[in-house]
Every structure is written in structure tokens, then in C-alpha cells.
Design a protein around this motif. Structure first.
Motif, short mmCIF file in Angstrom:
data_model
loop_
_atom_site.label_atom_id
_atom_site.label_comp_id
_atom_site.label_asym_id
_atom_site.label_seq_id
_atom_site.Cartn_x
_atom_site.Cartn_y
_atom_site.Cartn_z
N TRP A 41 0.99 -1.16 0.01
CA TRP A 41 0.06 -0.06 0.04
C TRP A 41 1.09 1.49 0.04
O TRP A 41 0.55 2.26 -0.61
CB TRP A 41 -0.91 0.18 1.18
CG TRP A 41 -1.98 -1.07 1.00
CD1 TRP A 41 -2.27 -2.05 0.14
CD2 TRP A 41 -2.81 -1.74 2.18
NE1 TRP A 41 -3.19 -2.95 0.43
CE2 TRP A 41 -3.61 -2.73 1.83
CE3 TRP A 41 -3.18 -1.12 3.76
CZ2 TRP A 41 -4.37 -3.51 2.54
CZ3 TRP A 41 -3.87 -2.08 4.20
CH2 TRP A 41 -4.63 -3.04 3.92
N TYR A 46 -0.83 4.66 -1.41
CA TYR A 46 -1.96 4.67 -0.70
C TYR A 46 -1.72 5.30 0.77
O TYR A 46 -2.74 5.67 1.53
CB TYR A 46 -2.77 3.40 -0.76
CG TYR A 46 -3.50 3.27 -2.05
CD1 TYR A 46 -4.07 4.00 -2.81
CD2 TYR A 46 -3.06 1.87 -2.61
CE1 TYR A 46 -4.38 3.58 -4.19
CE2 TYR A 46 -3.50 1.31 -3.81
CZ TYR A 46 -4.07 2.32 -4.46
OH TYR A 46 -4.57 2.13 -5.68
N ILE A 70 -8.81 1.21 5.18
CA ILE A 70 -8.57 0.45 3.57
C ILE A 70 -9.06 -1.05 3.83
O ILE A 70 -9.63 -1.66 2.94
CB ILE A 70 -7.29 0.57 3.10
CG1 ILE A 70 -6.92 1.89 2.63
CG2 ILE A 70 -6.77 -0.41 1.97
CD1 ILE A 70 -5.60 2.25 2.54
N ALA A 84 -8.93 2.41 -1.24
CA ALA A 84 -8.16 3.54 -0.90
C ALA A 84 -8.85 4.84 -1.34
O ALA A 84 -8.84 6.01 -0.58
CB ALA A 84 -6.85 3.60 -1.88
#
Length: 148
Positions: A41, A46, A70, A84
Motif C-alpha cells: 500500500w 495509498y 482500507i 483507498a
């Protein structure tokens, strides 16, 4: 009462999430996801990271909320990009919760089995404050006049 005021001030000083940095492993454990997920991520853009003084990649404490959101959206069936995006749309809620907790509590007192949180004055009647009263069973709210 003075002891609780000092405790409330101390709590505000240590809750500053911008000063709390977590390793990828600690952030993953705190969020019930894997290290690999957090790394992916981050790599996908994100999650925001910072470089610690020793060069290690760290996540600000505020990213825990993002990681949990998330994961929650993924568990609901969203794709990673969709999760996201939904997380980004809900960032204001996380910011508001933090603001309420860090700036909203004026005082904390403990009486018998109750903890009383002074949440501050009413806008139009500053002599009246909203109090959250927490017991082991529930939380209730009252408005009470305070003396200055």
C-alpha cells in the motif's frame, strides 16, 4: 481535580499523532494486516511515510486509521483502489474524531464509578458546559452550569 486537569494536559501532549511514528511491522500489527500489505500500500501510494533520523521508513500514527479503513473496505469487497478512494473520502471523519478528542476535552474528573469529561461550553451559553459521563455500563451526556 487538579490531578485530573494535569493528566488531561499531559494526555493532550502525548496524543499528538504527528509526533508518533511507527515501523511498518508495528503499524501492520496495530491494524491487523500483514507487513506485506502495508509495504504494498505504501509502494502503491495509498499510505504516507516519513524517514526517521536513522533513515528507516516510518508511518505517522495517523496512518493507522487509513490502514484500518482500507482493510475494512477491502473486507466489504472493494478493490484496493476503490478501498483507498473510499478511505480518502472519509479522511475528514478521522480528522474530526482526532480534533474532538485532542481539543474538545476541557477537563476530566473521576467520581465513584463515573468518569466525567467536560466537553466545553455551549456556543450561545458559555456558562453552560456539555459533560460526557462514562460508567462501566454506558455513556450519557448532560448540560450543566459551571462557575468560573
Amino acid at each position: 481535580m487538579e490531578q485530573f486537569n494535569a493528566y488531561a494536559q499531559w494526555l493532550h501532549s502525548i496524543i499528538d499523532p504527528d509526533k508518533i511514528l511507527l515501523s511498518i511491522r508495528d503499524a501492520a500489527r496495530a491494524s491487523n494486516v500483514t507487513d506485506a500489505q502495508v509495504r504494498y500500500w505504501i509502494k502503491s501510494g495509498y499510505l504516507k511515510t516519513v524517514k526517521a533520523d536513522n533513515g528507516a521508513i516510518k508511518l505517522p500514527f495517523t496512518q493507522i486509521g487509513s490502514i484500518r479503513m482500507i482493510k475494512s473496505f477491502l473486507d466489504e469487497g472493494y478493490t484496493l483502489s476503490g478501498a483507498a478512494q473510499k478511505t480518502e473520502e472519509n479522511k475528514d471523519i478521522s480528522r474530526s474524531i482526532h480534533h474532538l478528542l485532542s481539543a474538545g476535552i476541557q477537563n476530566i474528573e473521576h467520581h465513584d464509578d463515573k468518569t466525567v469529561f467536560d466537553l466545553g461550553p455551549l456556543e450561545d451559553e458559555p456558562e453552560k458546559h456539555v459533560f460526557g459521563v462514562e460508567t462501566p455500563e454506558k455513556v450519557t451526556y448532560i448540560i450543566k452550569e459551571v462557575s468560573n
